[in-house]
Write a protein that holds these residues in place. Structure first.
Motif, PDB file in Angstrom:
ATOM      1  N   ARG A 162       5.497 -11.593   1.412  1.00  0.00           N
ATOM      2  CA  ARG A 162       6.431 -10.485   1.239  1.00  0.00           C
ATOM      3  C   ARG A 162       5.877  -9.603   0.122  1.00  0.00           C
ATOM      4  O   ARG A 162       5.839 -10.016  -1.046  1.00  0.00           O
ATOM      5  N   PHE A 163       5.388  -8.472   0.503  1.00  0.00           N
ATOM      6  CA  PHE A 163       4.654  -7.627  -0.430  1.00  0.00           C
ATOM      7  C   PHE A 163       5.545  -6.485  -0.913  1.00  0.00           C
ATOM      8  O   PHE A 163       6.041  -5.696  -0.111  1.00  0.00           O
ATOM      9  N   ASP A 164       5.749  -6.418  -2.211  1.00  0.00           N
ATOM     10  CA  ASP A 164       6.592  -5.366  -2.783  1.00  0.00           C
ATOM     11  C   ASP A 164       5.756  -4.103  -2.946  1.00  0.00           C
ATOM     12  O   ASP A 164       5.078  -3.903  -3.958  1.00  0.00           O
ATOM     13  N   HIS A 165       5.822  -3.266  -1.946  1.00  0.00           N
ATOM     14  CA  HIS A 165       4.957  -2.089  -1.927  1.00  0.00           C
ATOM     15  C   HIS A 165       5.340  -1.087  -3.008  1.00  0.00           C
ATOM     16  O   HIS A 165       4.473  -0.482  -3.648  1.00  0.00           O
ATOM     17  N   GLU A 166       6.647  -0.947  -3.199  1.00  0.00           N
ATOM     18  CA  GLU A 166       7.124   0.035  -4.167  1.00  0.00           C
ATOM     19  C   GLU A 166       6.646  -0.307  -5.579  1.00  0.00           C
ATOM     20  O   GLU A 166       6.186   0.543  -6.347  1.00  0.00           O
ATOM     21  N   LEU A 167       6.735  -1.606  -5.901  1.00  0.00           N
ATOM     22  CA  LEU A 167       6.315  -2.074  -7.219  1.00  0.00           C
ATOM     23  C   LEU A 167       4.841  -1.776  -7.449  1.00  0.00           C
ATOM     24  O   LEU A 167       4.443  -1.244  -8.489  1.00  0.00           O
ATOM     25  N   HIS A 168       4.023  -2.098  -6.429  1.00  0.00           N
ATOM     26  CA  HIS A 168       2.587  -1.910  -6.581  1.00  0.00           C
ATOM     27  C   HIS A 168       2.216  -0.439  -6.617  1.00  0.00           C
ATOM     28  O   HIS A 168       1.238  -0.068  -7.266  1.00  0.00           O
ATOM     29  N   ALA A 169       2.987   0.383  -5.903  1.00  0.00           N
ATOM     30  CA  ALA A 169       2.711   1.820  -5.903  1.00  0.00           C
ATOM     31  C   ALA A 169       2.949   2.415  -7.288  1.00  0.00           C
ATOM     32  O   ALA A 169       2.380   3.449  -7.641  1.00  0.00           O
ATOM     33  N   SER A 170       3.792   1.734  -8.085  1.00  0.00           N
ATOM     34  CA  SER A 170       4.039   2.242  -9.428  1.00  0.00           C
ATOM     35  C   SER A 170       2.908   1.868 -10.391  1.00  0.00           C
ATOM     36  O   SER A 170       2.756   2.465 -11.450  1.00  0.00           O
ATOM     37  N   TYR A 171       2.131   0.832 -10.038  1.00  0.00           N
ATOM     38  CA  TYR A 171       1.001   0.431 -10.882  1.00  0.00           C
ATOM     39  C   TYR A 171      -0.270   1.221 -10.582  1.00  0.00           C
ATOM     40  O   TYR A 171      -1.027   1.567 -11.466  1.00  0.00           O
ATOM     41  N   ALA A 172      -0.503   1.385  -9.293  1.00  0.00           N
ATOM     42  CA  ALA A 172      -1.813   1.887  -8.876  1.00  0.00           C
ATOM     43  C   ALA A 172      -1.658   3.050  -7.918  1.00  0.00           C
ATOM     44  O   ALA A 172      -0.621   3.215  -7.284  1.00  0.00           O
ATOM     45  N   SER A 173      -2.710   3.844  -7.828  1.00  0.00           N
ATOM     46  CA  SER A 173      -2.694   4.934  -6.853  1.00  0.00           C
ATOM     47  C   SER A 173      -2.944   4.360  -5.462  1.00  0.00           C
ATOM     48  O   SER A 173      -3.515   3.278  -5.329  1.00  0.00           O
ATOM     49  N   CYS A 174      -2.522   5.102  -4.448  1.00  0.00           N
ATOM     50  CA  CYS A 174      -2.615   4.613  -3.066  1.00  0.00           C
ATOM     51  C   CYS A 174      -4.049   4.246  -2.702  1.00  0.00           C
ATOM     52  O   CYS A 174      -4.318   3.241  -2.064  1.00  0.00           O
ATOM     53  N   ALA A 175      -4.972   5.120  -3.160  1.00  0.00           N
ATOM     54  CA  ALA A 175      -6.364   4.964  -2.734  1.00  0.00           C
ATOM     55  C   ALA A 175      -7.003   3.705  -3.299  1.00  0.00           C
ATOM     56  O   ALA A 175      -8.014   3.233  -2.787  1.00  0.00           O
ATOM     57  N   GLU A 176      -6.423   3.167  -4.374  1.00  0.00           N
ATOM     58  CA  GLU A 176      -7.026   1.967  -4.957  1.00  0.00           C
ATOM     59  C   GLU A 176      -6.982   0.792  -3.988  1.00  0.00           C
ATOM     60  O   GLU A 176      -7.851  -0.066  -4.030  1.00  0.00           O
ATOM     61  N   CYS A 177      -5.937   0.729  -3.170  1.00  0.00           N
ATOM     62  CA  CYS A 177      -5.877  -0.338  -2.181  1.00  0.00           C
ATOM     63  C   CYS A 177      -6.262   0.150  -0.792  1.00  0.00           C
ATOM     64  O   CYS A 177      -6.959  -0.523  -0.061  1.00  0.00           O
ATOM     65  N   HIS A 178      -5.777   1.323  -0.420  1.00  0.00           N
ATOM     66  CA  HIS A 178      -5.973   1.810   0.955  1.00  0.00           C
ATOM     67  C   HIS A 178      -7.299   2.532   1.139  1.00  0.00           C
ATOM     68  O   HIS A 178      -7.607   2.948   2.250  1.00  0.00           O
ATOM     69  N   HIS A 179      -8.050   2.733   0.093  1.00  0.00           N
ATOM     70  CA  HIS A 179      -9.307   3.496   0.079  1.00  0.00           C
ATOM     71  C   HIS A 179      -9.068   4.994   0.227  1.00  0.00           C
ATOM     72  O   HIS A 179      -9.862   5.800  -0.213  1.00  0.00           O
ATOM     73  N   HIS A 180      -7.959   5.365   0.859  1.00  0.00           N
ATOM     74  CA  HIS A 180      -7.688   6.803   1.007  1.00  0.00           C
ATOM     75  C   HIS A 180      -6.196   7.029   1.233  1.00  0.00           C
ATOM     76  O   HIS A 180      -5.478   6.138   1.668  1.00  0.00           O
ATOM     77  N   VAL A 181      -5.754   8.199   0.934  1.00  0.00           N
ATOM     78  CA  VAL A 181      -4.370   8.592   1.199  1.00  0.00           C
ATOM     79  C   VAL A 181      -4.353   9.250   2.578  1.00  0.00           C
ATOM     80  O   VAL A 181      -5.362   9.814   3.006  1.00  0.00           O
ATOM     81  N   ALA A 182      -3.229   9.154   3.236  1.00  0.00           N
ATOM     82  CA  ALA A 182      -3.138   9.672   4.601  1.00  0.00           C
ATOM     83  C   ALA A 182      -3.601  11.119   4.666  1.00  0.00           C
ATOM     84  O   ALA A 182      -3.178  11.963   3.881  1.00  0.00           O
ATOM     85  N   GLY A 183      -4.509  11.361   5.605  1.00  0.00           N
ATOM     86  CA  GLY A 183      -4.987  12.725   5.816  1.00  0.00           C
ATOM     87  C   GLY A 183      -6.210  13.073   4.986  1.00  0.00           C
ATOM     88  O   GLY A 183      -6.941  13.995   5.317  1.00  0.00           O
ATOM     89  N   LEU A 184      -6.443  12.307   3.909  1.00  0.00           N
ATOM     90  CA  LEU A 184      -7.607  12.594   3.074  1.00  0.00           C
ATOM     91  C   LEU A 184      -8.752  11.660   3.452  1.00  0.00           C
ATOM     92  O   LEU A 184      -8.517  10.557   3.934  1.00  0.00           O
ATOM     93  N   PRO A 185      -9.976  12.092   3.226  1.00  0.00           N
ATOM     94  CA  PRO A 185     -11.096  11.194   3.521  1.00  0.00           C
ATOM     95  C   PRO A 185     -11.126  10.017   2.550  1.00  0.00           C
ATOM     96  O   PRO A 185     -10.554  10.079   1.464  1.00  0.00           O
ATOM     97  N   SER A 186     -11.802   8.963   2.969  1.00  0.00           N
ATOM     98  CA  SER A 186     -11.848   7.740   2.184  1.00  0.00           C
ATOM     99  C   SER A 186     -12.534   7.953   0.843  1.00  0.00           C
ATOM    100  O   SER A 186     -13.455   8.760   0.711  1.00  0.00           O
TER     101      SER A 186
END
Lengths: 314, 178
Positions: free
Chosen positions: B56-80
């Motif tokens: 059970r992954f608390d996405h909201e909590l982690h989003a407050s620590y790190a930017s999206c790209a740190e885990c996802h490599h890229h934000v939606a619509g942007l290149p990696s």
């Protein structure tokens, strides 16, 4: 008069036989020298920087082979704490063990998995005089307990100290060692159990040639993360299991004194002489003995005949 | 003959339905997030659950620590942000995909992917599988920051009572207390 071999023909024959064996020996040596492993040799690339010491591989291995479960709690690091006194090694109940290593270059510990490296030219195989070991085209070095006589020369020969002996079995003692899951998995092209169990993907399964490319890619793509070498590429003539490490290999528990050529090479010159010794020496010494004896008997029985013999030979 | 074809068609439709039903629920972040740019509060990472239950992954909590790209490599619509991906996948649809398993495959050891791997020389020679991507991403951060859980049972719950579950849990709690 009985048929006698003259001294000259005997010596001639001996010299000819000696020359032929000596000329044959080097050609045999060079034919086996350049073995680079099978094209289909599978392997595993171990990324030491990824391993977190969870020991899932140990559990998977013991389940796969029906061995005793690994000692200690798998998700408790206390067993690895105890290792300050000495590293665990593979034994009859564990084909693979994970050891913790502290490096002065890192703030966190490193974990190194130990198991049979499945050499391209295995020392255990070449040391075994009953051919209990087989190197399969898939890369596994497997062992046949039915042939084994229990001499344990393979345990001495292995540069990585991997084969273990089932000492506590009085009636069916045998060598116990990792077989790359050959019977159950590798022969069907599937990866060994430890690789499938690794949650960190510290173990990568594939063809050895491909894995060397993967290893070099990782070293190239992440500069500074890895030592610029692949352990197992040349060690002991090349091994199926390859390793990349973030610190010098000796700090991660690797034996860097393992020679870069097959262990067999050290005894090849000697072994090439063995057939000559076995074929030439009996004839040579028997001939010398016969000559010496013939001389002696001739002198003792009839001096006259001996003199006439010598003159006729001249 | 006619009957045969129709049966095959039914199978295809059924399997498509099954795929459609399973894909979004099994993925970490739903595909919708890619288009709407609405991050989920929590996600159940259970595409691989075997002996352990999903995380059970608390996405909201982690989003407050790190930017999206740190885990996802890229934000939606942007290149990696990963230069290795970027050289080819700068354009195209792959930039809009956010869920891990669209790039990190779940079937590392299937006959198909093992045979694909043979003699590969291209850029895809060393893509981490889904299992490794999850663990390397989570544990990589948790270990280097010495924050967040690092033990197996800190994130996972075992499925059913394992052979040594009480001892494991005891060891786990002991370690947590230290």
């Amino acid at each position: 008069m009985r048929a006698k071999i003259s001294r000259r023909t005997l010596l001639k024959g001996l010299v000819a036989a000696m020359a032929s064996t000596i000329s044959m020996a080097p050609s045999r040596k060079s034919s086996a020298h350049d073995f680079q492993g099978y094209e289909t040799n599978r392997g595993v690339l171990v990324d030491v920087s990824r391993c977190v010491g969870c020991r899932s591989c140990e559990v998977a291995c013991s389940r796969e082979h029906g061995l005793a479960p690994p000692p200690g709690l798998v998700d408790n690091y206390r067993l690895l704490d105890q290792q300050q006194q000495g590293m665990r090694r593979t034994d009859q109940n564990a084909f693979t063990v994970v050891n913790r290593h502290e490096s002065p270059l890192l703030t966190h510990p490193l974990f190194k998995k130990t198991q049979c490296n499945h050499c391209l030219e295995p020392a255990c195989l070449t040391a075994c005089f009953v051919n209990a070991y087989t190197k399969t085209p898939e890369g596994a070095v497997i062992y046949d307990a039915d042939v084994c006589v229990g001499c344990r020369t393979c345990m001495v020969a292995c540069p990585f100290s991997i084969p273990a002996f089932k000492y506590d079995s009085a009636f069916a003692p045998q060598i116990m060692k990792c077989n790359f899951c050959f019977d159950t998995r590798l022969s069907r092209g599937r990866p060994p159990a430890c690789v499938e169990a690794c949650p960190m993907e510290a173990l990568t399964f594939g063809y050895r040639n491909d894995l060397l490319r993967v290893a070099r890619k990782r070293i190239r793509d992440t500069p500074g993360r890895y030592e610029k070498a692949v352990y197992g590429e040349f060690e002991a003539g090349g091994t199926s299991w390859l390793y990349i490490s973030p610190v010098p290999f000796e700090q991660a528990g690797f034996d860097i004194h393992v020679p870069r050529q097959p262990i067999l090479n050290y005894v090849k010159d000697f072994l090439a002489v063995v057939p000559m010794v076995l074929t030439i020496w009996p004839g040579l010494f028997a001939g010398i003995y016969l000559l010496a004896r013939a001389n002696k008997t001739h002198k003792n029985t009839n001096d006259h005949e001996d003199v006439s013999d010598e003159t006729s030979e001249r | 003959m006619k009957q045969k074809i129709s049966r095959r068609r039914i199978w295809i439709i059924l399997s498509l339905c099954a795929a459609a039903a399973f894909c979004p629920s099994a993925a970490g972040a739903p595909r919708q997030a890619a288009t709407k740019i609405e991050a989920p509060e929590a996600a159940l990472l259970d595409a691989l659950s075997n002996i352990y239950e999903g995380v059970r992954f608390d996405h909201e909590l982690h989003a407050s620590y790190a930017s999206c790209a740190e885990c996802h490599h890229h934000v939606a619509g942007l290149p990696s942000a990963d230069t290795a991906c970027n050289s080819c996948h700068r354009l195209g649809t792959s930039a809009s995909v956010l869920d891990c398993k669209s790039c990190h495959r779940n079937d590392r050891f299937s006959q198909q992917s093992l045979s694909e791997k043979k003699n590969q020389t291209g850029y895809h020679i060393d893509i981490i599988g889904l299992l490794g991507a999850y663990h390397l991403n989570c544990l990589g951060c948790h270990l280097s920051l010495t924050a967040g859980p690092t033990g197996c049972l800190d994130c996972h719950r075992r499925k059913g009572p394992g052979p040594s579950t009480p001892a494991r849990v005891a060891g786990q709690e002991e370690r947590r207390a230290r």
